[in-house]
Design a protein around this motif. Sequence first.
Motif, mmCIF file in Angstrom:
data_model
loop_
_atom_site.group_PDB
_atom_site.id
_atom_site.type_symbol
_atom_site.label_atom_id
_atom_site.label_comp_id
_atom_site.label_asym_id
_atom_site.label_seq_id
_atom_site.Cartn_x
_atom_site.Cartn_y
_atom_site.Cartn_z
ATOM 1 N N ALA A 48 4.109 -10.548 -2.982
ATOM 2 C CA ALA A 48 5.522 -10.097 -2.984
ATOM 3 C C ALA A 48 5.460 -9.355 -4.324
ATOM 4 C CB ALA A 48 6.512 -11.235 -3.076
ATOM 5 N N ALA A 49 4.429 -9.791 -5.368
ATOM 6 C CA ALA A 49 4.275 -9.236 -6.517
ATOM 7 C C ALA A 49 3.667 -7.521 -6.418
ATOM 8 C CB ALA A 49 3.614 -9.906 -7.675
ATOM 9 N N THR A 50 3.260 -7.456 -5.409
ATOM 10 C CA THR A 50 2.528 -6.339 -5.391
ATOM 11 C C THR A 50 3.306 -5.054 -4.612
ATOM 12 O OG1 THR A 50 1.697 -6.610 -3.079
ATOM 13 C CG2 THR A 50 0.162 -7.199 -4.966
ATOM 14 N N VAL A 51 4.564 -5.464 -4.327
ATOM 15 C CA VAL A 51 5.381 -4.476 -3.520
ATOM 16 C C VAL A 51 6.420 -4.014 -4.841
ATOM 17 C CG1 VAL A 51 7.273 -4.165 -2.096
ATOM 18 C CG2 VAL A 51 5.440 -5.902 -1.709
ATOM 19 N N LEU A 52 6.637 -2.647 -4.607
ATOM 20 C CA LEU A 52 7.680 -1.874 -5.513
ATOM 21 C C LEU A 52 8.853 -2.752 -5.832
ATOM 22 C CD1 LEU A 52 7.661 0.946 -7.072
ATOM 23 C CD2 LEU A 52 9.326 1.678 -5.264
ATOM 24 N N PRO A 53 8.926 -2.895 -7.225
ATOM 25 C CA PRO A 53 9.986 -3.861 -7.442
ATOM 26 C C PRO A 53 11.636 -3.421 -6.966
ATOM 27 C CG PRO A 53 8.930 -3.636 -9.297
ATOM 28 C CD PRO A 53 8.292 -2.725 -8.505
ATOM 29 N N ASN B 135 0.817 -1.166 0.079
ATOM 30 C CA ASN B 135 -0.074 0.024 -0.083
ATOM 31 C C ASN B 135 0.700 1.136 -0.065
ATOM 32 O OD1 ASN B 135 -2.485 -1.594 0.172
ATOM 33 N ND2 ASN B 135 -2.170 -1.781 2.357
ATOM 34 N N LEU B 136 2.257 1.055 0.154
ATOM 35 C CA LEU B 136 3.139 2.395 0.031
ATOM 36 C C LEU B 136 2.783 3.205 -1.253
ATOM 37 C CD1 LEU B 136 6.308 0.815 1.210
ATOM 38 C CD2 LEU B 136 5.115 2.755 2.430
ATOM 39 N N ASN B 137 2.592 4.409 -1.048
ATOM 40 C CA ASN B 137 2.412 5.232 -2.474
ATOM 41 C C ASN B 137 3.814 5.545 -2.821
ATOM 42 O OD1 ASN B 137 3.303 7.573 -0.873
ATOM 43 N ND2 ASN B 137 1.349 8.237 -0.470
ATOM 44 N N GLY B 138 3.762 6.380 -4.156
ATOM 45 C CA GLY B 138 5.021 6.700 -4.674
ATOM 46 C C GLY B 138 6.162 7.237 -3.549
ATOM 47 N N ALA C 254 10.755 6.915 -0.166
ATOM 48 C CA ALA C 254 11.425 7.136 0.953
ATOM 49 C C ALA C 254 11.861 5.923 1.969
ATOM 50 C CB ALA C 254 10.592 7.999 1.803
ATOM 51 N N MET C 255 11.009 4.868 1.671
ATOM 52 C CA MET C 255 11.364 3.658 2.456
ATOM 53 C C MET C 255 12.540 2.900 1.663
ATOM 54 S SD MET C 255 10.868 1.278 4.792
ATOM 55 C CE MET C 255 9.228 2.252 5.283
ATOM 56 N N LEU C 256 12.576 3.129 0.209
ATOM 57 C CA LEU C 256 13.672 2.486 -0.377
ATOM 58 C C LEU C 256 15.065 3.176 0.108
ATOM 59 C CD1 LEU C 256 14.822 0.615 -2.532
ATOM 60 C CD2 LEU C 256 14.289 2.646 -4.062
ATOM 61 N N LYS C 257 15.017 4.480 0.556
ATOM 62 C CA LYS C 257 16.253 5.176 0.845
ATOM 63 C C LYS C 257 16.859 4.433 2.054
ATOM 64 C CE LYS C 257 15.483 9.528 -1.571
ATOM 65 N NZ LYS C 257 15.347 11.025 -1.206
ATOM 66 N N ARG D 26 15.514 -6.083 -3.022
ATOM 67 C CA ARG D 26 16.285 -5.910 -1.793
ATOM 68 C C ARG D 26 15.824 -6.537 -0.423
ATOM 69 N NH1 ARG D 26 16.582 -1.609 -5.011
ATOM 70 N NH2 ARG D 26 18.826 -0.476 -5.113
ATOM 71 N N CYS D 27 14.974 -7.590 -0.625
ATOM 72 C CA CYS D 27 14.381 -8.302 0.383
ATOM 73 C C CYS D 27 14.365 -9.611 0.028
ATOM 74 C CB CYS D 27 12.752 -7.902 0.531
ATOM 75 S SG CYS D 27 12.610 -6.248 0.990
ATOM 76 N N ALA D 28 14.381 -10.645 1.047
ATOM 77 C CA ALA D 28 14.320 -11.955 0.987
ATOM 78 C C ALA D 28 12.913 -12.247 1.398
ATOM 79 C CB ALA D 28 15.239 -12.595 1.960
ATOM 80 N N ALA D 29 12.048 -12.912 0.405
ATOM 81 C CA ALA D 29 10.785 -13.143 0.359
ATOM 82 C C ALA D 29 10.175 -14.672 0.933
ATOM 83 C CB ALA D 29 10.170 -13.232 -0.785
ATOM 84 N N TYR D 30 9.450 -14.571 1.947
ATOM 85 C CA TYR D 30 9.066 -15.637 2.507
ATOM 86 C C TYR D 30 7.522 -15.743 2.489
ATOM 87 C CZ TYR D 30 13.700 -15.839 4.466
ATOM 88 O OH TYR D 30 15.041 -15.811 4.778
ATOM 89 N N THR D 31 7.002 -16.770 2.071
ATOM 90 C CA THR D 31 5.544 -17.088 1.829
ATOM 91 C C THR D 31 5.019 -17.662 3.160
ATOM 92 O OG1 THR D 31 5.448 -17.184 -0.355
ATOM 93 C CG2 THR D 31 3.440 -18.145 0.500
ATOM 94 N N ILE D 32 3.976 -17.049 3.754
ATOM 95 C CA ILE D 32 3.302 -17.769 4.870
ATOM 96 C C ILE D 32 1.896 -18.108 4.641
ATOM 97 C CG2 ILE D 32 2.885 -17.322 7.244
ATOM 98 C CD1 ILE D 32 4.897 -15.245 7.434
#
Length: 230
Positions: free
Chosen positions: A68-73, A39-42, A47-50, A78-84
Motif C-alpha cells: 500500500a505504501a507504494t501507491v500514490l498517497p 506502477n502507475l506513472n504520474g 487520470a485514475m484519481l479522477k 480513497r481506498c480501504a486497504a486489505y493485506t493478503i
Amino acid sequence: MQAGRSPLKKVREAREAIQRSALSTDAAGRVLFIYGAQNLNGSSANAMLKIIEEPPEGVLFLLTATSAATVLPTIRSRCAAYTIAPVPAADCAARLKAERLPAKAAEELAFLYEGHIGTALKSWNDPTAKAALGMAKTLCGYVAQGDTYRALALLTKYERDKDGFAALLWTLDQLCSAVLRRPAYGQEQCGGLTPAGAAKILNADARARKSLTGNGNLRLNVAVLAGEIA
C-alpha cells in the motif's frame, strides 16, 4: 487492466467505459480491476484519481499492489486497504501437487515464490513465465561461473524486448532472494550461485529496474547489467 503497461490513453478509455456503464440499467455490480497500482506513472495515476474521486454509483474499483505504501498517497487515501498474505510453503506445495505438478517442482516453486500459489502456477503453466525462469536460472549459472561472454550473449536477446527484460529482472530477484534464504538453492538450481553473487545481482537489478522505469535506453541498460553482474 495492467497498470504498469497501460498508457494514459488506456486509463482514460477505462474511465469513459465506467462512466458509460453508470448510465446503463445493470451498472450495479460492475468491478474495475487495476493490477499493479504501484506502477502507475504520474499521468496515469492522476487520470485514475479522477475516476475514483467521484466513482459512479454501484461501481467497485479493486486495485492490487505489492505494498500500500507504494501507491500514490492521494489514491491510497480513497481506498480501504486489505493485506493478503501468502500461505505457508507446505500448503502451497500441496495445492500445486493437487494441480498435478510433479512433487519436486511443486516443492521448489512453493519455496521460490514463498507460498504465492498463483505466481507458482503461472511459472509452471505460462510459457512466457516459464521461459523467463529458465533464462534467469541460466544467467545465474553464468554469473556463478564468471562467464561474461555467455551472460552478455543471453542478455542481448532483450535489447528490443522491454517487457521481457522487465520479466527477467523480476525473476532474477526471486531466484536471488531464494539463494539468500537458502544458500543450497543456489547450488541446486542456479548453477552454483553463492549468496554473495546473489546480492550482487540484486543490487544490479535494482539499478536496472530504476533506469527501465525512467525510460532509460534499453540497449544500454542491458549492457550495463551484463557488465555489473558477470
